[in-house]
Enzyme design. Structure first.
Site, mmCIF file in Angstrom:
data_model
loop_
_atom_site.group_PDB
_atom_site.id
_atom_site.type_symbol
_atom_site.label_atom_id
_atom_site.label_comp_id
_atom_site.label_asym_id
_atom_site.label_seq_id
_atom_site.Cartn_x
_atom_site.Cartn_y
_atom_site.Cartn_z
ATOM 1 N N ARG A 2 2.377 5.316 10.856
ATOM 2 C CA ARG A 2 2.781 4.265 11.779
ATOM 3 C C ARG A 2 3.434 3.101 11.038
ATOM 4 N NH1 ARG A 2 -2.281 3.699 16.069
ATOM 5 N NH2 ARG A 2 -2.578 5.939 16.464
ATOM 6 N N PHE A 22 -8.023 3.416 -13.107
ATOM 7 C CA PHE A 22 -8.222 2.207 -12.300
ATOM 8 C C PHE A 22 -7.906 2.500 -10.842
ATOM 9 C CE2 PHE A 22 -3.878 2.263 -13.860
ATOM 10 C CZ PHE A 22 -3.116 1.809 -12.815
ATOM 11 N N VAL A 68 -5.069 4.149 4.089
ATOM 12 C CA VAL A 68 -4.909 3.858 5.515
ATOM 13 C C VAL A 68 -5.831 4.802 6.276
ATOM 14 C CG1 VAL A 68 -3.317 3.817 7.484
ATOM 15 C CG2 VAL A 68 -2.516 3.122 5.209
ATOM 16 N N TYR A 114 4.488 8.000 -3.733
ATOM 17 C CA TYR A 114 4.907 6.713 -4.260
ATOM 18 C C TYR A 114 6.336 6.658 -4.770
ATOM 19 C CZ TYR A 114 0.166 5.222 -3.529
ATOM 20 O OH TYR A 114 -1.021 4.898 -2.933
ATOM 21 N N VAL A 133 -5.433 1.996 -2.544
ATOM 22 C CA VAL A 133 -4.468 2.018 -1.442
ATOM 23 C C VAL A 133 -4.889 3.101 -0.452
ATOM 24 C CG1 VAL A 133 -2.064 2.365 -0.789
ATOM 25 C CG2 VAL A 133 -2.616 1.237 -2.961
#
Length: 430
Positions: A111, A430, A104, A143, A102
């Site tokens: 944003r 992982f 960005v 998270y 994950v």
């Protein structure tokens, strides 16, 4: 302009930015773009793969990946999911989505891109019939707002070689109660390249009996996709065999400067096997210290040392984070060890869901249905994720101010109900 106006305008700005993005599923043709984008997001460059495998991204399931694209079609965000099984309390197995990769791009953060990817991903996980999602969090504050709670923990233990002697067990065996820790097996040293199938078989036996453990699909081992010993990076492996010659444990290790022996992981089917492997690595010549990277927080190894102070606990870290997507299915899937009833008022702010559930446990089986009864506990879905595997007690989170006990005795009742047969632990990366 008051503070409320600022918050509303900021929210509108983020929403406009997010809606300008396209979030789409990936295909095999997107692999290169996906890998390049996630590395850029973390400021890394792809490392040269090890001969014969070793690329973590070789195990990606591209039909479960997501790409966020800017208005001009450039990839700016990624999210992946793996298909695993998670061992629950009671040693039942549940399919889970293992969220990973994950990221960005720094130019597009704050944003709303991450939130939109998480929302899309959770929707797809639900559509596949999976009621649990798990991940390893690169940063702890991220998270929780998406409903994940830390559920398993692991400790790094360092033992100086000159203080590494194990104590003689003091428990005396009787005819009715054999002493624990006795071992009649053998330890053999192999190279990682020689024993891949043996490691895979031992790990699979172990993970089926260890709450909190994840499966390692065959393709991970075959591709060397992950950290050692899944990776094909050079390692020595101490393989333990029982008196009949069956392999039932291993310790993967390497020796680096300054003469430190580092154990990637110790996998054993029982305590006696773990002790035998620990004795082997602690007795290794020409090393100054032994570092166990993954030891369960309550593991008895420190108590087994002749000098209890010799075991220096280092980083105590959260590992597996858990998110419930179907609370009744999740609560009825795991095993329970105390009878009772508990009403849980669960808020899921990220998905905009809130419901009150009656959890009823009878003879190890649970029922969970919506109810309008007064709650015993009021909690966020992230806190239910932390409680789910038994890695923390409800009363701890009540004392921390995260869970509200709505009546006297509710926390103690919840502690008894959520008690598990053993602490959860996960070593899979992982």
């Amino acid at each position: 302009m008051n503070e409320h106006d600022c918050l509303c305008r900021n929210f509108e700005y983020f929403e406009k930015e997010a809606t300008a993005m396209e979030i789409r599923s990936t295909t095999d043709e997107d692999l290169d773009a996906f890998v390049d984008t996630v590395h850029t997001a973390f400021g890394h460059f792809p490392k040269t793969p090890i001969a014969g495998g070793g690329r973590w991204w070789s195990a990606l399931e591209m039909d479960r990946g997501l790409l966020a694209l800017s208005a001009d079609g450039r990839p700016v965000g990624t999210a992946a999911a793996y298909s695993f099984e998670l061992t629950l309390p009671g040693r039942t197995l549940a399919p889970v989505a293992g969220v990973s990769a994950v990221g960005v791009l720094p130019s597009h953060r704050r944003r709303g891109v991450l939130g939109e990817m998480m929302r899309r991903q959770l929707s797809e996980v639900r559509s596949r019939g999976e009621f649990l999602s798990v991940l390893l969090a690169s940063e702890a504050p991220i998270y929780g707002r998406f409903g994940y709670g830390p559920a398993t923990f692991t400790t790094r233990l360092t033992v100086p070689r000159h203080r590494a002697a194990l104590a003689v067990p003091r428990a005396r065996a009787t005819a009715d109660a054999p002493a624990t820790g006795a071992d009649s097996g053998t330890v053999e040293v192999l190279r990682r390249a020689e024993c891949g199938e043996v490691l895979e078989e031992i790990y699979d036996r172990y993970r089926r009996s260890q709450p909190g453990a994840l499966s390692r699909p065959h393709r991970w081992w075959a591709l060397g996709a992950g950290q050692s010993p899944v990776s094909s990076a050079p390692r020595y492996v101490a393989v333990h065999r029982d008196a009949d010659g069956t392999a039932d444990g291993y310790a993967s290790y390497s020796i680096g400067e300054p003469t430190t022996l580092t154990v990637d992981e110790t996998i054993a089917t029982d305590d006696a096997v773990f002790t035998a492997l620990a004795r082997f690595v602690l007795g290794h010549d020409l090393v100054s210290q032994v570092v166990f990277r993954h030891v369960p927080p309550e593991h008895p190894l420190r108590w087994q040392l002749a000098d209890i102070r010799a075991g220096e606990a280092g980083e105590h870290a959260d590992w597996l984070w858990v998110r419930l997507l179907d609370i009744p299915r999740a609560l009825t899937a795991r095993g329970w060890f105390t009878d009772g009833e508990l009403v849980l008022d669960v808020d899921d702010p990220f998905l905009g869901e809130r419901c009150r559930y009656l959890l009823t446990v009878r003879e190890g089986e649970a029922g969970c249905v919506p109810t309008d009864r007064q709650p015993d506990l009021s909690l966020d879905v992230r806190d239910l994720g932390s409680l789910y595997l038994g890695g923390v007690t409800p009363s701890t989170l009540v004392r921390a101010g995260h869970i509200l006990a709505c009546r006297p005795g509710a926390a103690a009742l919840a502690d008894a109900l959520f008690r598990t047969e053993s602490a959860p632990h996960c070593v899979h990366w992982f």
